[in-house]
Design a protein around this motif. Structure first.
Motif, PDB file in Angstrom:
ATOM      1  N   ASN A  38       0.820  -1.211   0.000  1.00 61.53           N
ATOM      2  CA  ASN A  38       0.000   0.000   0.000  1.00 61.53           C
ATOM      3  C   ASN A  38       0.855   1.263   0.000  1.00 61.53           C
ATOM      4  N   VAL A  87      -8.374   4.799  -3.126  1.00 62.06           N
ATOM      5  CA  VAL A  87      -9.013   3.841  -2.209  1.00 62.06           C
ATOM      6  C   VAL A  87      -9.266   2.512  -2.902  1.00 62.06           C
ATOM      7  N   LEU A  88      -9.739   2.570  -4.159  1.00 70.68           N
ATOM      8  CA  LEU A  88      -9.951   1.327  -4.913  1.00 70.68           C
ATOM      9  C   LEU A  88      -8.635   0.571  -5.067  1.00 70.68           C
ATOM     10  N   ASN A 102      -6.149   0.694  -2.979  1.00 71.11           N
ATOM     11  CA  ASN A 102      -5.839   0.114  -1.673  1.00 71.11           C
ATOM     12  C   ASN A 102      -6.550  -1.221  -1.469  1.00 71.11           C
ATOM     13  N   VAL A 103      -7.815  -1.301  -1.885  1.00 72.31           N
ATOM     14  CA  VAL A 103      -8.584  -2.542  -1.727  1.00 72.31           C
ATOM     15  C   VAL A 103      -7.985  -3.664  -2.571  1.00 72.31           C
ATOM     16  N   THR A 139      -4.497  -4.660  -1.294  1.00 72.23           N
ATOM     17  CA  THR A 139      -4.592  -5.398  -0.032  1.00 72.23           C
ATOM     18  C   THR A 139      -5.014  -6.846  -0.277  1.00 72.23           C
ATOM     19  N   CYS A 140      -5.980  -7.038  -1.155  1.00 68.57           N
ATOM     20  CA  CYS A 140      -6.404  -8.413  -1.474  1.00 68.57           C
ATOM     21  C   CYS A 140      -5.247  -9.205  -2.085  1.00 68.57           C
ATOM     22  N   TYR A 198     -10.150 -12.314   3.786  1.00 64.91           N
ATOM     23  CA  TYR A 198      -9.825 -11.062   3.101  1.00 64.91           C
ATOM     24  C   TYR A 198     -10.560  -9.867   3.694  1.00 64.91           C
ATOM     25  N   VAL A 211      -8.878  -6.099   4.664  1.00 68.20           N
ATOM     26  CA  VAL A 211      -9.328  -4.965   3.846  1.00 68.20           C
ATOM     27  C   VAL A 211      -9.938  -3.879   4.723  1.00 68.20           C
ATOM     28  N   VAL A 212     -10.762  -4.272   5.693  1.00 71.12           N
ATOM     29  CA  VAL A 212     -11.389  -3.293   6.583  1.00 71.12           C
ATOM     30  C   VAL A 212     -10.331  -2.549   7.392  1.00 71.12           C
ATOM     31  N   THR A 233      -7.170  -2.184   6.654  1.00 68.12           N
ATOM     32  CA  THR A 233      -6.389  -1.348   5.742  1.00 68.12           C
ATOM     33  C   THR A 233      -7.130  -0.064   5.391  1.00 68.12           C
ATOM     34  N   LEU A 234      -8.430  -0.163   5.157  1.00 67.78           N
ATOM     35  CA  LEU A 234      -9.209   1.026   4.818  1.00 67.78           C
ATOM     36  C   LEU A 234      -9.253   2.000   5.987  1.00 67.78           C
TER      37      LEU A 234
END
Length: 447
Positions: A61, A86-87, A89-90, A93-94, A125, A129-130, A132-133
């Motif tokens: 990230n 943000v997209l 980042n998702v 992260t995955c 996952y 993801v949560v 990380t966001l």
């Protein structure tokens, strides 16, 4: 990412992973005690896995964030750009969770690779993801605050330096060599062609009157600047005759467009000053609009001089634009051409310049630096107050050996040193010793 930057981010990832691990451990103790007991039973394996996941996700990230900063020149804060960030980042992260699972399950725990690739439960996952966001949101908010603060400091520094910059700009706007040569031309014209000498004198007076009228303005219409440039060109044509060729439009396509006063004239003079201008090698200067910019281009035939140009004139133009807009002055140089693009602004921006701002500039910078140090100390203190009790609680619940005393003492020592530095206190010489000693040397005339 440089090696030093990578190592620094790696350390941050390790500290963040440790903090998250103990934070989740505390949560599971109160909310899901069965899971807490399972983690404690294999605490080092769980800790290592958590750190590895955190490092992979963090570095991935952070690389994405640094890429966006470079791509968008540090400005991320529009709806489109933040959505892309943000997209990204998702997705990243995955991908990082997938890589981490493969490394841990297949590489370290000897699970069959096909089984690992075929078993990718969604719940593995969702949590990363949560988290990380949430961390990214905090990070972006912090970065936005830092961006605003740096812009405010930059704006204050530019405002504070405007008086000096304008003084330097005025010195360069009508170069002494140009004035000297113009007077020589005028002297010869008086004897050869009195009528032409009269026209030359009229144009020269207009140039100076324009400078006096516009020197204190922030912006001026492109049409006025083009009109003045034509007057200035007449002076140059009287001096160089057919050795110099100009293409300048009569007016701008947008009557509301504005640029920095005298910037166009300065670019024209720079072109003449730094290039060979002879009948055998004529200089061709073109002024035209391009993509919302006013471009000044000339064929490149540089003079062979021993001392290179300092570039003060272009620097002044860039500084004066920087105080009014985020749009940049573009400079392009090839083997055959040199061009400068000036942003044409459509929104009037005014700044109030005061001598007090100029005088207080250094004090403002120093005060901001001191405040940042104190803020950093308070952030460190807050982390200490939160983390150390958690470590002590875990220590009390898991073993009788008081291992928590080691991070408490080590971190506490570092925190003490941080506080002494932040508040400017030297335990050997007292508070503000360094500043007093510097002042003593500054006041010593024999130093």
């Amino acid at each position: 990412m440089t090696t030093n930057r990578f190592l620094k981010e790696l350390l941050r990832a390790f500290l963040l992973g440790t903090l998250l691990f103990f934070g989740f451990l505390a949560y599971y103790y109160f909310a899901e005690n069965w899971r807490f007991e399972g983690i404690v039973a294999n605490i080092w394996e769980e800790y290592f896995s958590n750190i590895l996941f955190t490092i992979i996700i963090y570095i991935a990230n952070m690389s994405w964030f640094l890429f966006l900063l470079k791509k968008w020149d540090g400005f991320l804060f529009t709806l489109k750009r933040m959505s892309i960030a943000v997209l990204g980042n998702v997705v990243i992260t995955c991908a990082a969770v997938f890589v981490g699972r493969v490394i841990i399950l297949a590489g370290l725990q000897d699970h069959p690779l096909q089984e690992v690739l075929g078993s990718q439960p969604l719940n593995q996952y969702i949590q990363p993801v949560v988290v990380t966001l949430i961390i990214s949101a905090i990070f972006y908010a912090f970065w936005y605050y830092k961006y605003r603060q740096e812009n405010a400091v930059k704006e204050q520094k530019i405002i504070a330096g405007t008086a000096s910059a304008k003084f330097d700009a005025l010195k360069n706007q009508l170069d002494p060599h140009f004035l000297f040569n113009s007077l020589n031309v005028l002297t010869s014209l008086i004897e050869e062609d009195p009528y032409q000498a009269q026209k030359f004198t009229t144009s020269l007076s207009k140039v100076y009157r324009y400078v006096l009228e516009q020197k204190n303005k922030d912006l001026i219409s492109v049409d006025d600047e083009l009109k003045f440039a034509k007057t200035y060109v007449r002076l140059l044509k009287m001096r160089f005759e057919d050795s110099i060729l100009f293409e300048i439009p009569d007016e701008s396509s947008n009557p509301e467009a504005k640029i920095i006063p005298l910037s166009l004239q300065l670019l024209l003079e720079n072109a003449v000053k730094h290039n060979v201008v002879t009948s055998e090698r004529p200089l061709h200067i073109k002024v035209f609009e391009r993509d919302g910019m006013l471009q000044v281009s000339n064929n490149l035939q540089e003079k062979q001089v021993v001392k290179k140009s300092s570039g003060v004139g272009l620097t002044n133009i860039q500084q004066r634009y920087a105080i009014l807009t985020d749009r940049r002055v573009r400079i392009e140089k090839t083997a055959s051409d040199f061009s400068v693009q000036l942003p044409m602004l459509t929104r009037q921006v005014s700044k109030v310049e005061t001598q007090e701002v100029y005088i207080e500039d250094k004090r403002y910078e120093k005060a901001k630096e001191q405040v940042e140090k104190i803020k950093g100390f308070y952030g460190n203190l807050t982390s200490y107050v939160i983390v150390i009790p958690i470590l002590i609680f875990i220590n009390f619940r898991t073993t009788s050996f008081p291992w928590a005393i080691f991070p408490a003492l080590g971190w506490g020592f570092g925190l003490t040193v941080h506080g002494l530095e932040a508040f400017g206190y030297n335990p050997l010489y007292g508070k503000k010793w360094e500043e007093r000693k510097m002042r003593e040397f500054m006041d010593d005339e024999n130093f």
